[in-house]
Every structure is written in C-alpha cells, then in structure tokens.
Design a protein around this motif. Sequence first.
Motif, PDB file in Angstrom:
ATOM      1  N   VAL B  27       0.857  -1.184   0.000  1.00 13.52           N
ATOM      2  CA  VAL B  27       0.000   0.000   0.000  1.00 13.52           C
ATOM      3  C   VAL B  27       0.896   1.237   0.000  1.00 13.52           C
ATOM      4  O   VAL B  27       1.818   1.343   0.821  1.00 13.52           O
ATOM      5  CB  VAL B  27      -0.903   0.044   1.261  1.00 13.52           C
ATOM      6  N   ALA B  28       0.640   2.126  -0.925  1.00 14.98           N
ATOM      7  CA  ALA B  28       1.317   3.430  -0.900  1.00 14.98           C
ATOM      8  C   ALA B  28       0.226   4.473  -0.739  1.00 14.98           C
ATOM      9  O   ALA B  28      -0.783   4.436  -1.457  1.00 14.98           O
ATOM     10  CB  ALA B  28       2.076   3.651  -2.199  1.00 14.98           C
ATOM     11  N   ASP B  29       0.409   5.369   0.230  1.00 15.04           N
ATOM     12  CA  ASP B  29      -0.648   6.338   0.497  1.00 15.04           C
ATOM     13  C   ASP B  29      -0.046   7.749   0.537  1.00 15.04           C
ATOM     14  O   ASP B  29       0.764   8.063   1.420  1.00 15.04           O
ATOM     15  CB  ASP B  29      -1.304   5.992   1.837  1.00 15.04           C
ATOM     16  N   GLY B  30      -0.437   8.546  -0.419  1.00 13.72           N
ATOM     17  CA  GLY B  30      -0.005   9.952  -0.458  1.00 13.72           C
ATOM     18  C   GLY B  30       1.494  10.118  -0.530  1.00 13.72           C
ATOM     19  O   GLY B  30       2.056  11.062   0.035  1.00 13.72           O
ATOM     20  N   ASP B  47       2.142  12.920  -4.251  1.00 18.77           N
ATOM     21  CA  ASP B  47       0.868  12.421  -3.727  1.00 18.77           C
ATOM     22  C   ASP B  47       0.340  11.195  -4.493  1.00 18.77           C
ATOM     23  O   ASP B  47      -0.765  11.201  -5.006  1.00 18.77           O
ATOM     24  CB  ASP B  47      -0.165  13.556  -3.775  1.00 18.77           C
ATOM     25  N   SER B  49      -0.922   7.390  -4.542  1.00 18.13           N
ATOM     26  CA  SER B  49      -1.485   6.325  -3.706  1.00 18.13           C
ATOM     27  C   SER B  49      -1.821   5.139  -4.602  1.00 18.13           C
ATOM     28  O   SER B  49      -2.354   5.327  -5.704  1.00 18.13           O
ATOM     29  CB  SER B  49      -2.766   6.808  -3.008  1.00 18.13           C
ATOM     30  N   GLU B  51      -2.491   0.495  -4.421  1.00 13.53           N
ATOM     31  CA  GLU B  51      -2.495  -0.773  -3.690  1.00 13.53           C
ATOM     32  C   GLU B  51      -2.178  -1.893  -4.670  1.00 13.53           C
ATOM     33  O   GLU B  51      -2.613  -1.849  -5.821  1.00 13.53           O
ATOM     34  CB  GLU B  51      -3.860  -1.051  -3.082  1.00 13.53           C
ATOM     35  N   GLY B  84       3.690  10.978   3.192  1.00 15.72           N
ATOM     36  CA  GLY B  84       2.970   9.742   2.892  1.00 15.72           C
ATOM     37  C   GLY B  84       3.705   8.531   3.454  1.00 15.72           C
ATOM     38  O   GLY B  84       4.746   8.672   4.107  1.00 15.72           O
TER      39      GLY B  84
END
Lengths: 393, 261
Positions: B27-30, B47, B49, B51, B84
Amino acid sequence: MTVLLSASLALKEMIRNVGRFASISAVIALITVLILFLAGLGEGLALGNRQYLESVDGQLLVYQDTADVQIAASQFDRSIIASVRRVEGVEDVGAVAFSSTVIEPLGGRQSSEDAGQRVSLIGVEPGRPGAPRVVQGSGFTSSSGNEVVLGRQAAIRTGASVGDVITVRSTQGAVDERYDLRVVGIADGQQYQISPGALVPLITFDRVKPKGEVQADPSSLVFNLVAVRAEPGVDAEVLGERIEREVRSVEAYDLVTAYENVPGYTAQKSTVDTQTGFTLVIGILVVGGFFQIQTLQKLGQIGMLKAIGASNATIAISTVLQIVFTNLIGVTIGALGTAALAATFPATVPIVFREGNVLVAVGGLLIIGPLGGLVALRAALRVEPLTALGLAK
Amino acid sequence: MTVPASHDAAASTFPNTPAGVTGPALVADGVTKTYQLGDQTIYAVKDVSLEVQPGEFVALVGPSGSGKTSLLAMLAGLLRPTEGYVRIADEEIGSMSDRALTRFRRRNIGFTFQANNLLPYLTVLENVTLMLSLNGRTTPAAVDWAKELLDQLGLGDRLRNLPSQLSGGQQQRVSIARALIHRPAVVLADEPTASLDTERAFQVVQTFAQLVHDNRRAGIMVTHDLRMVRYVDKVVQMRDGVLERVVDAPEEIRALSEGAP
C-alpha cells in the motif's frame, strides 16, 4: 553466518578472477621481497659494524674523554688499565685495539687481482674482557704469540681453518710487511666496520698493525678502549659514572652506545630504515590503489547487493577478507621467494635475516594490505543501495 | 515455458503469504518525494497512492522523468518519502531504521534491475541461492526449489555457468528466479527488458507475470515500453511525478499495449 557468507563471496570472486588477484598478489610478493631484503641488508650492515662490540664479554667500554665516543680517536697506554681495574665494582678489564690489515690468500697470490681479504685487526688481551670466545680450536696460548682467532666471516672468506698459517700484510713505514700467524680458533661474529674480524694478542697486534714507523718497544703499547666487566650485581650505569669520577680523562659507555657511535652506523641504519619505510608506504599506496579501483568498478554490484538486503557488515567483511587473503598470499610467496633467493647468495653478501626483524617486516607487510584497503572499504560502505536503480546522488 | 507455482518442501520454509497478512501486499498512500533546488521545491513524486494485491502484476509506466523509478525506489524502501507512507506485508517501512529496512528488504522484497543484476563471479545457481544465504535459509529443500525454478525458466542446464556465459534474456530470467526464491511479499522489477530484443523481452515479462500470478506475489514492473504491459493486471501511468491514471480493464490494457509505438 555473515562471516561465512562474506568469506564465500570474497573467495569465489578471487578464484573466478584469479588473474586479477594474482597480479596484485605478485606485486605484493615483489614488495615483500624488496622489504625483506632491505631489512636483511640493514641488519647485515648493522651487524657488520657492531658485531664485535656487541659480543664483548663485559658491560662497559672506556674511552678517552676527548674522543667523543669515536674509537679511533681514543688512545690509551697501559697505565689506564690499572686505574680502571682499581675502581670498586670492576671485576676485570681488558685493553682493546683496532686497526685493519689484509690476509693474503692461502697458498699465495695467484694473480694481480687476487689482493687478499681485508679484515678488521683487533688486538685483545687473552682471557680478558674483549677477547673472543672461540667455538673451534683452543684459543690463544700466549699473550704475545703469532696467533690469530678468526671471526666466522673471515674464516669463510679466506678459507682458513684452525691450524692453518695465514699471512697478514701491513704497511709499516713505506714497506709492506708480512707476518705469519697460526689460526688457533674460530669465533662467531666478530665483524667490525663492515669487515670480518681477525683477533690477535695485543702485543702481536702492536707488531703487525699498519703504522707509520716500526715500533718494537712493547712498553709503548697503545690501544683504543678498555673493556670492563662489572662484578655480579653491580649496575653498569653506576659503575660507569664511578669510573668517570675516579679515573681522569675517561668516559665510559655501554655497548649499545658504543656501537651506535661507530662512524656511519646510525646514518647507514637510518638510511636503510627510511628506504624500508618508503617501500612500505609505496606498498600501502599500491594495495590501496588496486582495491580502490576495484571497488569503483564494482559500485553497481555493491549497490545491487545492498538493495537486495546485504548488510554493510557482509560487504565490509567480504572486502576486508579479500584484502587480507590477497595480501597474505602475496606476503607468503614473497617471503618464500626471499628465502629461496637468499639461499643462493654467497656468504660475503651482507644480508642477515634475524627472526625479530623478519617478523617485524612481515607483520608490517601484513598490515599494509588492510591499511591500504581502508579507503576501498570506506568507498564500499558509502555505496547507496539506490545505485542499483541508477538513482544514487 | 511453464513455471512452478510452489514447491512443497520450500513452501514450508517460505510461506506463500507472510503470517497474518490478509490485505494488500503493498500500500502506498499519499507518497511524495521532493528535492530542494535553492529556494525551489522539485517534486519527483507527488501524492501517489496505490495498492497491489498478492498475485497482482502491476506495470508502472511513463516517459523519462515521470517519477516512476523514484516511486519504485520508495516502494522498495530504498528512498524515504518526504510525505505519505508505504506499507508492505502490513508493516510501514518509512519509520524503520536503515538496518531494519535492509533486513526487511532482504526478507520481503525481490528485485530485478536493469543492469548489474547478477554477481559476475557467482554461477547461475549461486546467484539465485544468494538470497537464501542472505536470509540464512540455505536448506537442501530450498536449493532444490532454486534448481527446479531455474529448470522451469529454461536454465536447468546452465546452473554452473557464470553470467558472462548467458545471453541478456537468460540473465534476466536468473534475476527473476533470484527475486522469487525467498518468497517475498513484493517483487519489484526496474526496466527488466531494457537491454533485450523484442522477442526476449516478451518472454521475460510473460515469465515474470506467470510466476507472480502462480506464486501469489505482488509484482511491480517499471517500464517505458508500453508493449510490455500486455501481461500485467494493472497499468499505473505516471507523468511529471503525478499518478496520471490507472488502467485495470483487460481490454484497455490490451489496447494500450497494441497501440504502443
């Protein structure tokens, strides 16, 4: 686990790039040969200067106070002997005189180039401090006989052995005089001023030494030093001070100070030591340069290893082991090569391998690899894993 | 070419899914990465995001300078995001120390790179089992699986060859085997086809995709060649550091692939 993996990586790279690592090992081997020979030469020359003085059966050597610790400048007559012997704590004393002469070839000169063997002629009082300890033969039988004890080097170079009669040639006045002396013993060492030693009784010395005019009067015996043996338990330094206090116009020195002041000894030794030091520095630069270049060539590989999870410890141990292995192989080959080469040298070559010196030199050589490799190690540890993605700064 | 989904003995050593992990593998978020150039702030990645699920193969595409390699570096834990977070196998990697991150990469991430993929002084088999050695898991069963994996990749008779004796495609296949041998949660590939001709490039990507699917790894491949997206499940398009669009419909992916120049 890390060490095993690191060792495995280091060895596999060496084995599968044997040419590259063999070349640096060969360079290290040559540096080893050079350093060991320099150390051997230094020791050989030093030994050639100090061997007799070092072997004196005593603790102190007494000089004329105006001589400035120069043996040739120190001149005594016999009266000094009794003065020194009277000092409390002195067990025995012996007069020692130095000169040089030529031992003619056994069986006479065969050609004009056959000039004979130059030796240090040392006059001693049989049975007194300064007299040689013979390892072959009986030694001097009288204090004025035509007898000589040859140092091992002199015996080897002249081919003389116990019982032979040798002829020494000395210039006296304007004439070359020849004296026959019977070899009554061989003693180990005995070199002085880079010449093998030939030791004779002081009275014989006075007769056969080179001189401006013939002097036949034994009462005018002149010598250079008084060798002093202290009574058991007497401190040599204290005794030396006492001698200087109680005997006029003398200075007493221990044996080390005496040979360190032999003309040229310190200069010669420091020259060879400097050359050895420079060679070690060159070795560090060569080894360091090689591993630095190799590390620079492997930045991508090291980056990849770090990216896939190899720790800095794995990289560091592998790098260090490779340096140590390469160095160890080079030093071992160099040391064995030196031993093989040295075995082919004639006894006249002044190269002496003394255990302590060889160990120091080999130790120094084993240290130069890791020392030189420090830069490469630092470079390897600074590689960022991002290098694997071509993103490193 | 068929490839093994698993190997019983090796599977016991390397579980298919990290213990307790049920959600997305990655998961990469922001995620944002900035650099300062004087007073100016440069956005390498801005930024982003996304999955990736276990068994999903994702292509990260975009022109040069679009930020895809920087993003890959952050997903791999090689670069820390400015903002992030990245979570792999339920662990947030941004807060880990360098040492912990190295250990995490060793256990949970498989890599193939564009260049310097293999150690030139190790044989094919040694290059693959290197990952096992790094993880302290060089069991006979795992080594057997490495041999089987290489066999299935068509390199069974090349186990004792050095990389210099292999073609570029073969070397990439070895690196794929190395990336998968320790059963990581995520397999990352940086331009794996860059130095290959078209036919070999397709072979490599197809193999990669099949292994990712069969072994239920999360696979992410950076490529600038849209033709190679034919075998992926999702295409993430980057431009100027920004995630431009995500394509996950099969027909759209095929169209993207076939429309590539």
